[in-house]
Design an enzyme around this catalytic site. Sequence first.
Site, PDB file in Angstrom:
ATOM      1  N   LEU A   1     -10.240 -14.633  38.109  1.00 46.62           N
ATOM      2  CA  LEU A   1      -9.697 -14.382  39.445  1.00 46.62           C
ATOM      3  C   LEU A   1      -8.212 -14.739  39.470  1.00 46.62           C
ATOM      4  CD1 LEU A   1     -12.736 -15.951  41.279  1.00 46.62           C
ATOM      5  CD2 LEU A   1     -12.168 -13.508  41.198  1.00 46.62           C
TER       6      LEU A   1
ATOM      7  N   HIS B   1     -20.906 -23.608  35.765  1.00 47.85           N
ATOM      8  CA  HIS B   1     -20.478 -23.386  34.385  1.00 47.85           C
ATOM      9  C   HIS B   1     -21.448 -24.095  33.453  1.00 47.85           C
ATOM     10  CE1 HIS B   1     -17.776 -22.524  31.089  1.00 47.85           C
ATOM     11  NE2 HIS B   1     -17.974 -23.759  30.679  1.00 47.85           N
TER      12      HIS B   1
ATOM     13  N   MET C   1     -18.405 -12.849  35.573  1.00 49.97           N
ATOM     14  CA  MET C   1     -17.631 -12.978  34.342  1.00 49.97           C
ATOM     15  C   MET C   1     -16.261 -12.290  34.438  1.00 49.97           C
ATOM     16  SD  MET C   1     -19.823 -14.896  33.079  1.00 49.97           S
ATOM     17  CE  MET C   1     -19.719 -15.258  31.346  1.00 49.97           C
ATOM     18  N   ARG C   2     -15.577 -12.458  35.559  1.00 47.63           N
ATOM     19  CA  ARG C   2     -14.221 -11.954  35.712  1.00 47.63           C
ATOM     20  C   ARG C   2     -13.303 -13.102  36.078  1.00 47.63           C
ATOM     21  NH1 ARG C   2     -13.991  -7.520  33.214  1.00 47.63           N
ATOM     22  NH2 ARG C   2     -11.954  -7.175  34.149  1.00 47.63           N
TER      23      ARG C   2
ATOM     24  N   VAL D   1      -8.874 -21.768  34.274  1.00 49.52           N
ATOM     25  CA  VAL D   1     -10.200 -21.253  33.915  1.00 49.52           C
ATOM     26  C   VAL D   1     -11.199 -22.413  33.833  1.00 49.52           C
ATOM     27  CG1 VAL D   1     -11.552 -20.107  32.109  1.00 49.52           C
ATOM     28  CG2 VAL D   1      -9.262 -19.284  32.679  1.00 49.52           C
TER      29      VAL D   1
ATOM     30  N   SER E   1     -29.920 -15.179  37.525  1.00 45.84           N
ATOM     31  CA  SER E   1     -30.952 -16.196  37.772  1.00 45.84           C
ATOM     32  C   SER E   1     -30.428 -17.316  38.671  1.00 45.84           C
ATOM     33  CB  SER E   1     -31.504 -16.746  36.461  1.00 45.84           C
ATOM     34  OG  SER E   1     -30.570 -17.567  35.812  1.00 45.84           O
TER      35      SER E   1
HETATM   36  C1  GAR Z   1     -25.158 -19.059  33.620  1.00 45.64           C
HETATM   37  O1  GAR Z   1     -25.540 -19.881  32.542  1.00 45.64           O
HETATM   38  C2  GAR Z   1     -23.834 -19.497  34.182  1.00 45.64           C
HETATM   39  O2  GAR Z   1     -23.662 -20.883  34.158  1.00 45.64           O
HETATM   40  C3  GAR Z   1     -22.883 -18.809  33.249  1.00 45.64           C
HETATM   41  O3  GAR Z   1     -23.434 -17.551  33.012  1.00 45.64           O
HETATM   42  C4  GAR Z   1     -24.845 -17.635  33.115  1.00 45.64           C
HETATM   43  C5  GAR Z   1     -25.309 -16.593  34.103  1.00 45.64           C
HETATM   44  O4  GAR Z   1     -26.690 -16.561  34.178  1.00 45.64           O
HETATM   45  N1  GAR Z   1     -21.565 -18.735  33.812  1.00 45.64           N
HETATM   46  C6  GAR Z   1     -20.458 -18.775  33.085  1.00 45.64           C
HETATM   47  O5  GAR Z   1     -20.455 -18.843  31.877  1.00 45.64           O
HETATM   48  C7  GAR Z   1     -19.176 -18.708  33.889  1.00 45.64           C
HETATM   49  N2  GAR Z   1     -18.097 -19.281  33.150  1.00 45.64           N
HETATM   50  P1  GAR Z   1     -27.396 -15.963  35.461  1.00 45.64           P
HETATM   51  O6  GAR Z   1     -26.783 -14.586  35.684  1.00 45.64           O
HETATM   52  O7  GAR Z   1     -28.849 -15.866  35.071  1.00 45.64           O
HETATM   53  O8  GAR Z   1     -27.159 -16.911  36.598  1.00 45.64           O
END
Ligand code: GAR
Length: 225
Positions: A96, A112, A93-94, A147, A15
Site C-alpha cells: 500500500l 502477519h 498481498m499488495r 512493510v 481463512s
Molecule cells: C496468512 O498466513 C497471513 O498471515 C499471510 O497470508 C496468509 C493468508 O492466509 N499474510 C501475509 O503474509 C501478509 N504479509 P488466508 O488467506 O487463509 O488468511
Amino acid sequence: MSRRRVAALISGRGSNMAALLAAAEDPDYPATIALVLSNRADAAGLAHAAARGVPTAVVESRAFPRDRAGFEAAMEAEFARHGIETIALAGFMRLLTEGFVARWEGRLVNIHPSLLPAFPGLDTHARALAAGVLLHGCTVHLVSAGVDEGPIIAQAAVPVLPDDTEAVLAARVLAEEHRIYPAALAWLAAGRVSLAGGRAVVAGVAPAAGALANPLPSVPALPKR
Ligand code: GAR
C-alpha cells in the site's frame, strides 16, 4: 451497540477472513464485516463470504499496472459505497502507498505470519525453519508506512518442532492466527487500542501467564553410577 464497519481485504484462500466472519456472527462482537474485497477475482475466499451473505467486491490490481494510487482510489470508492470505517488486511498481498496508509492510520490492521519484527515479507515459515528458531508465530499490528511494520496489538508463539516442514509449521501458526485476529480486531473496534510512544496499548486485557520455552527446560536425569 453500533458495530464498527470493517472491510476484510484478501488475495486468496481467506481463512483469516473466515475467522473474522465467524467471530462477527456473535451480535456482541463490536465489528461487522461489511465488505470482503479482493484484488484477485479468483480468490477462493470470495465464495465463502458470498455464501454467508457478506457483500463482496473485486478491484483487480492487474488492471492498474504501475498505478497503485489508482488501484487504491478504486478500492476506496468501494469502501465509501459500503460505509467502511476500518480495514483488516487478511492475506492481502499488495503493498500500500504511504498516502493510503496515512489516510487510514489507526484504522488499518494486518496479520502477519511471524513474530515481527522477525521475518517481515514473504516465505516466513521457510525462513524461520532455515534460521533454526525454536519459537515462531504470528502478529496482528496496526499498519504504518514500512512493510510489515507498525504498532503490535497481539502476538502468538508456537514451538518449532524437529520434524516440521514448511506446511506443518504454517498450519500450526495459522491456527493461532485464527485465534488472535478476531480478538485483536474486536479490541480495535471497541476503541480499546491506544498508542503510547509509538506502541499499541490494549485496555482491559489479561497478559499471558507464564512463558513458552522450547524445548522444555526440564532438568536432565542424573547419570546412574
Ligand atoms: C496468512 O498466513 C497471513 O498471515 C499471510 O497470508 C496468509 C493468508 O492466509 N499474510 C501475509 O503474509 C501478509 N504479509 P488466508 O488467506 O487463509 O488468511
